[in-house]
Design a protein around this motif. Structure first.
Motif, PDB file in Angstrom:
ATOM      1  N   UNK A   1       0.851  -1.165   0.000  1.00  0.00           N
ATOM      2  CA  UNK A   1       0.000   0.000   0.000  1.00  0.00           C
ATOM      3  C   UNK A   1       0.901   1.233   0.000  1.00  0.00           C
ATOM      4  N   UNK A   2       0.747   2.059  -1.003  1.00  0.00           N
ATOM      5  CA  UNK A   2       1.543   3.268  -1.155  1.00  0.00           C
ATOM      6  C   UNK A   2       0.610   4.470  -1.098  1.00  0.00           C
ATOM      7  N   UNK A   3       0.981   5.478  -0.343  1.00  0.00           N
ATOM      8  CA  UNK A   3       0.132   6.663  -0.225  1.00  0.00           C
ATOM      9  C   UNK A   3       0.802   7.878  -0.856  1.00  0.00           C
ATOM     10  N   UNK A   4      -0.032   8.701  -1.483  1.00  0.00           N
ATOM     11  CA  UNK A   4       0.400   9.967  -2.066  1.00  0.00           C
ATOM     12  C   UNK A   4      -0.657  11.018  -1.765  1.00  0.00           C
ATOM     13  N   UNK A   5      -0.279  12.263  -1.920  1.00  0.00           N
ATOM     14  CA  UNK A   5      -1.243  13.354  -1.860  1.00  0.00           C
ATOM     15  C   UNK A   5      -1.090  14.192  -3.114  1.00  0.00           C
ATOM     16  N   UNK A   6      -2.228  14.539  -3.704  1.00  0.00           N
ATOM     17  CA  UNK A   6      -2.244  15.486  -4.807  1.00  0.00           C
ATOM     18  C   UNK A   6      -2.621  16.845  -4.251  1.00  0.00           C
ATOM     19  N   UNK A   7      -1.944  17.869  -4.736  1.00  0.00           N
ATOM     20  CA  UNK A   7      -2.193  19.241  -4.316  1.00  0.00           C
ATOM     21  C   UNK A   7      -2.616  20.041  -5.542  1.00  0.00           C
ATOM     22  N   UNK A   8      -3.572  20.927  -5.358  1.00  0.00           N
ATOM     23  CA  UNK A   8      -4.005  21.800  -6.438  1.00  0.00           C
ATOM     24  C   UNK A   8      -5.499  21.751  -6.604  1.00  0.00           C
ATOM     25  N   UNK A   9      -5.972  22.251  -7.698  1.00  0.00           N
ATOM     26  CA  UNK A   9      -7.397  22.179  -7.998  1.00  0.00           C
ATOM     27  C   UNK A   9      -7.581  22.356  -9.491  1.00  0.00           C
ATOM     28  N   UNK A  47      -6.109  15.891  -2.389  1.00  0.00           N
ATOM     29  CA  UNK A  47      -6.737  14.588  -2.542  1.00  0.00           C
ATOM     30  C   UNK A  47      -5.727  13.539  -2.096  1.00  0.00           C
ATOM     31  N   UNK A  48      -6.167  12.666  -1.199  1.00  0.00           N
ATOM     32  CA  UNK A  48      -5.319  11.594  -0.696  1.00  0.00           C
ATOM     33  C   UNK A  48      -5.509  10.362  -1.578  1.00  0.00           C
ATOM     34  N   UNK A  49      -4.393   9.786  -2.020  1.00  0.00           N
ATOM     35  CA  UNK A  49      -4.409   8.607  -2.886  1.00  0.00           C
ATOM     36  C   UNK A  49      -3.777   7.421  -2.180  1.00  0.00           C
ATOM     37  N   UNK A  50      -4.308   6.252  -2.453  1.00  0.00           N
ATOM     38  CA  UNK A  50      -3.700   5.008  -1.987  1.00  0.00           C
ATOM     39  C   UNK A  50      -3.623   4.072  -3.186  1.00  0.00           C
ATOM     40  N   UNK A  51      -2.422   3.574  -3.456  1.00  0.00           N
ATOM     41  CA  UNK A  51      -2.192   2.610  -4.520  1.00  0.00           C
ATOM     42  C   UNK A  51      -1.892   1.257  -3.876  1.00  0.00           C
ATOM     43  N   UNK A  52      -2.598   0.225  -4.311  1.00  0.00           N
ATOM     44  CA  UNK A  52      -2.321  -1.130  -3.868  1.00  0.00           C
ATOM     45  C   UNK A  52      -1.586  -1.820  -5.013  1.00  0.00           C
TER      46      UNK A  52
END
Length: 96
Positions: A1-9, A47-52
């Motif tokens: 499980x890898x987590x990222x955050x996207x910033x912006x709009x 936006x919080x992302x999780x990649x499996x």
């Protein structure tokens, strides 16, 4: 499980599910990513992302998920105003 955050709009991207759809549309079978989740962050511009991901090591999963995310951000015009937050563009986010 890898987590990222996207910033912006971006006016054309209104929900995390839209972002998830745009990201997964640019995944390749070679990425070995089984599932992606996207949820609204604490602020409207995150936006919080999780990649499996299937990988032999955590480092491989991190690199593969990061590369797939960057590829989608580069290719999906709907995501033009979004970017990976801080360390994800260099050293990478946390691995869980």
């Amino acid at each position: 499980m890898i987590t990222f955050q996207l910033i912006g709009s971006c006016g054309t991207v209104t929900t995390p599910s839209d972002v998830k759809d745009f990201l997964t549309a640019h995944l390749a079978p070679a990425d070995r990513i089984e599932h992606v989740t996207a949820t609204a962050g604490a602020s409207a511009d995150r936006i919080d992302l999780v990649f499996f991901a299937l990988a032999d090591t955590e480092a491989e999963a991190l690199l593969t998920a990061r590369e797939a995310c960057l590829r989608a951000l580069d290719r999906a015009p709907e995501l033009i105003a979004w970017r990976l937050s801080g360390g994800a563009t260099g050293d990478g986010p946390g691995i869980h």
